[in-house]
Enzyme design. Structure first.
Site, PDB file in Angstrom:
ATOM      1  N   ASP A 102       0.855  -1.079   0.016  1.00  0.00           N
ATOM      2  CA  ASP A 102       0.107  -0.166   0.134  1.00  0.00           C
ATOM      3  C   ASP A 102       1.054   1.289  -0.025  1.00  0.00           C
ATOM      4  O   ASP A 102       0.645   2.252  -0.746  1.00  0.00           O
ATOM      5  CB  ASP A 102      -1.136  -0.144   1.180  1.00  0.00           C
ATOM      6  N   HIS A 103       2.108   1.166   0.877  1.00  0.00           N
ATOM      7  CA  HIS A 103       2.653   2.600   0.993  1.00  0.00           C
ATOM      8  C   HIS A 103       3.745   2.353  -0.280  1.00  0.00           C
ATOM      9  O   HIS A 103       4.528   3.507  -0.415  1.00  0.00           O
ATOM     10  CB  HIS A 103       3.813   2.311   2.230  1.00  0.00           C
ATOM     11  N   THR A 140       4.706   7.392  -6.557  1.00  0.00           N
ATOM     12  CA  THR A 140       4.497   6.633  -7.790  1.00  0.00           C
ATOM     13  C   THR A 140       3.585   5.664  -7.722  1.00  0.00           C
ATOM     14  O   THR A 140       3.750   4.892  -6.656  1.00  0.00           O
ATOM     15  CB  THR A 140       6.036   6.103  -8.322  1.00  0.00           C
ATOM     16  N   PHE A 164       3.723   3.112  -9.289  1.00  0.00           N
ATOM     17  CA  PHE A 164       4.466   1.554  -9.754  1.00  0.00           C
ATOM     18  C   PHE A 164       5.044   1.025  -8.524  1.00  0.00           C
ATOM     19  O   PHE A 164       5.149   1.433  -7.528  1.00  0.00           O
ATOM     20  CB  PHE A 164       5.341   1.969 -10.883  1.00  0.00           C
ATOM     21  N   HIS A 195      -7.435  -3.574   6.599  1.00  0.00           N
ATOM     22  CA  HIS A 195      -7.823  -3.265   7.892  1.00  0.00           C
ATOM     23  C   HIS A 195      -8.445  -4.312   8.769  1.00  0.00           C
ATOM     24  O   HIS A 195      -8.372  -4.144  10.131  1.00  0.00           O
ATOM     25  CB  HIS A 195      -8.417  -1.907   8.006  1.00  0.00           C
TER      26      HIS A 195
HETATM   27  C1  HEM Z   1      -1.772  -1.728  11.779  1.00  0.00           C
HETATM   28  C2  HEM Z   1      -2.069  -1.435  10.739  1.00  0.00           C
HETATM   29  C3  HEM Z   1      -2.544  -0.367   9.850  1.00  0.00           C
HETATM   30  C4  HEM Z   1      -2.869   0.842  10.399  1.00  0.00           C
HETATM   31  C5  HEM Z   1      -2.934   1.589  11.896  1.00  0.00           C
HETATM   32  C6  HEM Z   1      -3.424   1.630   9.208  1.00  0.00           C
HETATM   33  C7  HEM Z   1      -3.682   2.978   9.199  1.00  0.00           C
HETATM   34  C8  HEM Z   1      -4.262   3.630   8.231  1.00  0.00           C
HETATM   35  C9  HEM Z   1      -4.734   4.974   8.285  1.00  0.00           C
HETATM   36  C10 HEM Z   1      -4.842   5.947   9.525  1.00  0.00           C
HETATM   37  C11 HEM Z   1      -5.275   5.381   7.108  1.00  0.00           C
HETATM   38  C12 HEM Z   1      -5.720   6.642   6.587  1.00  0.00           C
HETATM   39  C13 HEM Z   1      -7.212   6.805   6.705  1.00  0.00           C
HETATM   40  C14 HEM Z   1      -8.145   7.840   6.235  1.00  0.00           C
HETATM   41  O1  HEM Z   1      -8.033   9.078   6.956  1.00  0.00           O
HETATM   42  O2  HEM Z   1      -8.466   7.745   4.953  1.00  0.00           O
HETATM   43  C15 HEM Z   1      -4.760   4.289   6.169  1.00  0.00           C
HETATM   44  C16 HEM Z   1      -4.900   4.261   4.909  1.00  0.00           C
HETATM   45  C17 HEM Z   1      -4.769   3.173   3.922  1.00  0.00           C
HETATM   46  N1  HEM Z   1      -4.375   1.954   4.430  1.00  0.00           N
HETATM   47 FE1  HEM Z   1      -3.910   1.385   6.410  1.00  0.00          FE
HETATM   48  N2  HEM Z   1      -3.578   1.013   8.081  1.00  0.00           N
HETATM   49  C18 HEM Z   1      -2.815  -0.482   8.475  1.00  0.00           C
HETATM   50  C19 HEM Z   1      -2.692  -1.676   7.675  1.00  0.00           C
HETATM   51  C20 HEM Z   1      -2.798  -1.731   6.501  1.00  0.00           C
HETATM   52  C21 HEM Z   1      -2.868  -2.758   5.706  1.00  0.00           C
HETATM   53  C22 HEM Z   1      -2.467  -4.190   6.141  1.00  0.00           C
HETATM   54  C23 HEM Z   1      -3.372  -2.291   4.390  1.00  0.00           C
HETATM   55  C24 HEM Z   1      -3.311  -3.064   3.063  1.00  0.00           C
HETATM   56  C25 HEM Z   1      -3.120  -4.386   2.924  1.00  0.00           C
HETATM   57  C26 HEM Z   1      -3.542  -0.890   4.333  1.00  0.00           C
HETATM   58  C27 HEM Z   1      -4.128  -0.333   3.332  1.00  0.00           C
HETATM   59  C28 HEM Z   1      -4.487   1.082   3.329  1.00  0.00           C
HETATM   60  C29 HEM Z   1      -4.577   1.829   2.283  1.00  0.00           C
HETATM   61  C30 HEM Z   1      -4.886   1.388   0.783  1.00  0.00           C
HETATM   62  C31 HEM Z   1      -4.919   2.975   2.550  1.00  0.00           C
HETATM   63  C32 HEM Z   1      -5.250   4.622   1.735  1.00  0.00           C
HETATM   64  C33 HEM Z   1      -3.943   4.902   1.515  1.00  0.00           C
HETATM   65  C34 HEM Z   1      -3.856   6.184   0.843  1.00  0.00           C
HETATM   66  O3  HEM Z   1      -4.130   6.361  -0.498  1.00  0.00           O
HETATM   67  O4  HEM Z   1      -3.255   7.254   1.158  1.00  0.00           O
HETATM   68  N3  HEM Z   1      -3.470  -0.361   5.864  1.00  0.00           N
HETATM   69  N4  HEM Z   1      -4.502   3.219   7.064  1.00  0.00           N
END
Ligand code: HEM
Length: 666
Positions: A183-184, A252, A254, A418
């Site tokens: 994701d990052h 990016t 990619f 999540h």
């Molecule tokens: C402890 C683990 C994790 C925490 C605390 C966390 C926390 C967050 C937070 C705070 C956001 C921003 C929410 C918002 O305001 O829209 C976010 C976005 C996101 N998270 Fe997580 N996350 C975790 C694990 C994961 C995992 C395992 C995945 C995928 C396999 C994931 C995929 C995403 C994606 C795709 C976004 C949107 C990113 C963007 O476009 O900026 N996250 N997450």
């Protein structure tokens, strides 16, 4: 006559642009540039950087000017763009002309530009996200149907609350950790500011979209802060008039290892070792991630701890993420040393570039062959041809495919994971028996478990991450993130609110887009107009929460689906995830299996194709044993003793093979 009409058109354009500028200055009075990277709010969801701030300003002018002109002339944006005088004048005034000149190279640019020679900004950092479906907003780009939709926190309380702790039967914590890492690598959507939207003085601020908290809530009262994502507009091939609100991707698209290297030359310069410049910086002793300008929360008694620095600012979010980052930095440095030793005549830059290219390939290889099949299952893997071939090149590049991130993927589909997040982070000692657990809420934004004792306990954290299961992929989210996300928020509620903020169409619309049936009401069953992929219980919860089936948010409708065969998500998310990974593969001219300048020789490629994640884990964390597939736990009741590969019983690390460097000897 002709001159006169052209003059009138020019006057109209000028007036509209002035109108747009006036709107921007009104907006900026409320929201001046305050980029504070080092605080908690910034971490909850990243606040825009200076460049996104500029994109936002451009978008506001463009959108307001386009709308003003449409109103004034009674024409649509498409009709206006077809008028050469208007289009050219508009372009001159509000569309910064692009000066990118691409030259073929065997290495990716840092910002992803020129991956596609004809469309240099496809997949580039700081561009607008694309869409599978056009957005749906209310007037003034307000989120759709806001008044009639249930509050995101209410949905969270009624549908997402974990009433029991259910660990997954198949997948390990590493499935969660790698997903977050990827994701990052591909998406970072900035928010428009750093303000308290629950404060009534900000009630009319257009960047505010606070989450209403229902009465009697178990944890929060009244309001949860929520700031909208920064606005952008995309450029169209037809011209530059555009009134559609989009969101930005700051990195990016990619799969290129951006979370290790950053998405710009400036970011990279902070990450490369200053002396041996083909290496990435590490912190000694311990061979850990370096320190740098990053934010985390360290408690007073953790005086030897520090905030880790990486190519992505979110690295400190949770210890398991810091662990996989450390793994890849160590592998970069191991490969770089290996290649330098074979080619002592190579410059440090050449060694660095080649290693970055290999790392990108290894990350793609592991992601598409070890991780993605777990997420979408074999049917979708086959349908979209996502698996790599065993050996040799496959030229899948399609220059007509835009690889950029799709909004519904980043704001909804990939966030399915999540639901996998475990309620603890823990250590597991060499005997695999003595687990030492820490609550998730105590470990968020705190890298202690990774960095303490100079990384001396990292091996134990990794053992726990690979050996113990994550949570089941379902509608339940652990309290640690549903009630205590960074102490102040609710993650799944934010996901719902983010989808509305981005104008994502409803669940039913995405069902149609994916060629799946649309439900007419909340009844379940095989008939085509029913909720075909929902259990009775989940359909009942949807019915109890929403007034109409067409209101159901994408995130909510899809996360409550039954899992698709062999997948860890339901059919709607499987479709959206597969489609995104499809364009990330076929739309990437540096896809690791491609032939030619941007690819590898056959010998090198085959060496990369033999790399397995388990071997990297063994090498870099000093493990003695590991499951061959570290995304899966051992099959219950079958180990030790079974040699059936399906049982995934631990094998000795000494049997694992690492990348063979010999094809790189020149
Ligand atoms: C402890 C683990 C994790 C925490 C605390 C966390 C926390 C967050 C937070 C705070 C956001 C921003 C929410 C918002 O305001 O829209 C976010 C976005 C996101 N998270 Fe997580 N996350 C975790 C694990 C994961 C995992 C395992 C995945 C995928 C396999 C994931 C995929 C995403 C994606 C795709 C976004 C949107 C990113 C963007 O476009 O900026 N996250 N997450």
């Amino acid at each position: 006559e002709l001159k006169k009409s052209s003059l009138t058109k020019l006057e109209d354009v000028l007036e509209s642009v002035f109108f747009g500028r006036r709107k921007l200055s009104e907006f900026r009075k409320l929201n001046p540039l305050t980029v504070k990277e080092s605080n908690l709010q910034h971490q909850i969801s990243p606040v825009k950087s200076g460049r996104s701030h500029q994109m936002e300003s451009d978008a506001i002018i463009k959108t307001e000017a386009t709308r003003h002109l449409m109103e004034k002339t009674g024409k649509t944006a498409d009709e206006l763009m077809a008028d050469e005088v208007i289009n050219n004048a508009f372009r001159e005034l509000v569309c910064p002309s692009s000066t990118v000149r691409c030259t073929p190279s065997e290495y990716r640019t840092m910002d992803g530009s020129c991956n596609n020679m004809k469309n240099p900004d496809w997949g580039q950092s700081f561009t607008a996200q694309r869409r599978f479906l056009p957005p749906v907003y209310a007037t003034g780009d307000k989120p759709r149907n806001s008044e009639n939709l249930p509050s995101a926190r209410k949905i969270s309380n009624d549908i997402f609350k974990a009433t029991e702790t259910v660990h997954d039967k198949k997948y390990s914590g590493l499935t969660m950790a790698w997903g977050q890492l990827i994701d990052h690598d591909v998406t970072k959507t900035p928010t428009a500011g750093n303000i308290d939207c629950c404060n009534t003085t900000n009630a009319d601020n257009p960047i505010c979209f606070p989450i209403e908290v229902p009465e009697g809530d178990e944890r929060f009262s009244n309001c949860l802060n929520f700031v909208r994502s920064a606005a952008a507009t995309s450029s169209t091939t037809k011209g530059c008039l555009n009134d559609r609100r989009e969101q930005i991707n700051e990195i990016t698209a990619f799969i290129d290892g951006g979370m290790l290297y950053g998405s710009s030359d400036d970011e990279l310069s902070l990450l490369r070792d200053q002396t041996i410049t083909y290496l990435l910086k590490t912190k000694e002793p311990g061979n850990l991630l370096p320190t740098g300008p990053s934010f985390c929360l360290i408690t007073d008694d953790q005086e030897n701890d520090y905030c880790q620095h990486a190519g992505d600012t979110r690295v400190n979010v949770v210890p398991t993420l810091g662990a996989v980052h450390t793994l890849l930095v160590r592998e970069h440095n191991r490969i770089a040393e290996g290649i330098k030793n074979l080619n002592i005549q190579w410059s440090n830059d050449k060694v660095f570039d080649e290693t970055r290219k290999i790392m990108g390939a290894i990350i793609q290889h592991i992601t598409y062959n070890e991780w993605l099949p777990i997420v979408v299952g074999d049917d979708y893997m086959n349908q979209y041809n996502l698996k790599s071939s065993e050996r040799g090149h496959v030229n899948s590049y399609d220059p007509n495919l835009d690889p950029s991130l799709r909004n519904s993927f980043s704001a909804a589909a990939l966030r399915y994971a999540h639901s996998l997040i475990m309620p603890t982070q823990a250590y597991l000692d060499k005997t695999y028996r003595n687990e030492e657990s820490f609550s998730l809420e105590s470990q968020q934004l705190n890298p202690h478990l990774v960095v303490q004792e100079n990384g001396g306990r990292l091996e134990d954290l990794v053992r726990w991450t690979t050996y113990k299961p994550c949570m089941t992929s379902d509608r339940m989210f652990e309290d640690g993130i549903r009630n205590f996300l960074f102490g102040t928020s609710d993650l799944p509620a934010r996901n719902v609110q983010r989808g509305r903020d981005h104008g994502l169409p409803s669940y039913n619309e995405f069902r149609s887009f994916c060629g799946l049936s649309r439900a007419k009401n909340f009844k379940t069953g095989r008939k085509s107009n029913r909720l075909r992929d929902h259990s009775k219980e989940n359909a009942r919860l949807l019915k109890q929460t929403y007034k109409s089936i067409d209101d159901v948010d994408l995130y909510v409708g899809a996360i409550t689906e039954r899992l698709a065969p062999g997948a860890d998500v339901g059919p709607t998310f499987a479709c959206l995830i597969a489609k995104q990974f499809d364009v990330l593969k076929r739309g990437d001219s540096f896809w690791y299996e491609n032939q030619g300048l941007q690819g590898f020789s056959e010998e090198k490629l085959n060496a990369i194709k033999r790399v397995r994640l388990s071997s990297l884990l063994c090498e870099h964390f000093g493990l003695d044993t590991i499951q061959p597939d570290p995304f899966k736990i051992e099959r219950a009741g079958r180990c030790p003793g079974s040699s059936n590969t399906k049982d995934n019983c631990m094998v000795r690390c000494s049997e694992m093979k690492l990348l063979n460097f010999s094809p790189w000897r020149v």
